[in-house]
Write an enzyme that holds these catalytic residues in place. Sequence first.
Site, PDB file in Angstrom:
ATOM      1  CB  CYS A   1      43.426  41.002  40.790  1.00 34.44           C
ATOM      2  SG  CYS A   1      42.194  40.440  41.757  1.00 34.44           S
TER       3      CYS A   1
HETATM    4  C1  BEZ Z   1      38.676  43.011  41.138  1.00 36.03           C
HETATM    5  O1  BEZ Z   1      40.095  42.287  40.926  1.00 36.03           O
HETATM    6  O2  BEZ Z   1      38.765  44.022  40.687  1.00 36.03           O
HETATM    7  C2  BEZ Z   1      37.720  41.988  41.442  1.00 36.03           C
HETATM    8  C3  BEZ Z   1      37.928  40.669  41.552  1.00 36.03           C
HETATM    9  C4  BEZ Z   1      36.791  39.753  42.099  1.00 36.03           C
HETATM   10  C5  BEZ Z   1      35.629  40.576  42.412  1.00 36.03           C
HETATM   11  C6  BEZ Z   1      35.804  42.059  42.363  1.00 36.03           C
HETATM   12  C7  BEZ Z   1      36.625  42.762  41.902  1.00 36.03           C
END
Ligand code: BEZ
Length: 209
Positions: A45
Amino acid sequence: MAIQLGDEAPDFTAETTEGTINFHQYLGDGWGILFSHPADFTPVCTTELGRVAGLKPEFEKRNTKVIAISVDPLDKHEAWAQDIEDVTGNKLNYPLIADPDRTVANLYGMIHPNANDTMTVRSVFVVGPDKKVKLTLTYPAATGRDFNEILRVIDSLQLTAKHKVATPADWRQGEDVIITTAVSNDEAAERFPGYETIKPYLRKTQQPA
Ligand code: BEZ
């Protein structure tokens, strides 16, 4: 029921990193993209939000407003914004909705309980000037999106809204386009002089201006 293409994009008013925003007012007469993230302070994210901040001029060129959402509260978003800038070099330059009670996430069906019953998946909604949904995309948490592809789709959506054409596989701005089957050969000759017939149902022409 899931939001489908052609549905009116549900309107809402929410707290964001740029103050209280009413979605439809924010979009005004232009295009919009609403995209969701699983959670703050997560690696994929962080890269995605920074990437979209870097691409903001490209969205602006397309008269497209950007707005993101994550189910975390505002104070967390504000702290995370610094990390986004540190990591990507891009300052968060569009609103990030705080949705701790999941009002917007539920309105848009962004929570997929079989994937994770608390976090939003990576949804994308492109909304046209008529406030109708023109594109939906859903990616899993572990796969970051390709925002160049979203810009490419917006180019196609804007072109095909204006002209009686469609865009072929892997089309990019400036490449030849397909004349829609609703256009007769006589009309095609008038609108798209010099068009090429590859099959009776597949006619190509230069991208109209
Ligand atoms: C991420 O943004 O890396 C992420 C967020 C939630 C679950 C898995 C990865």
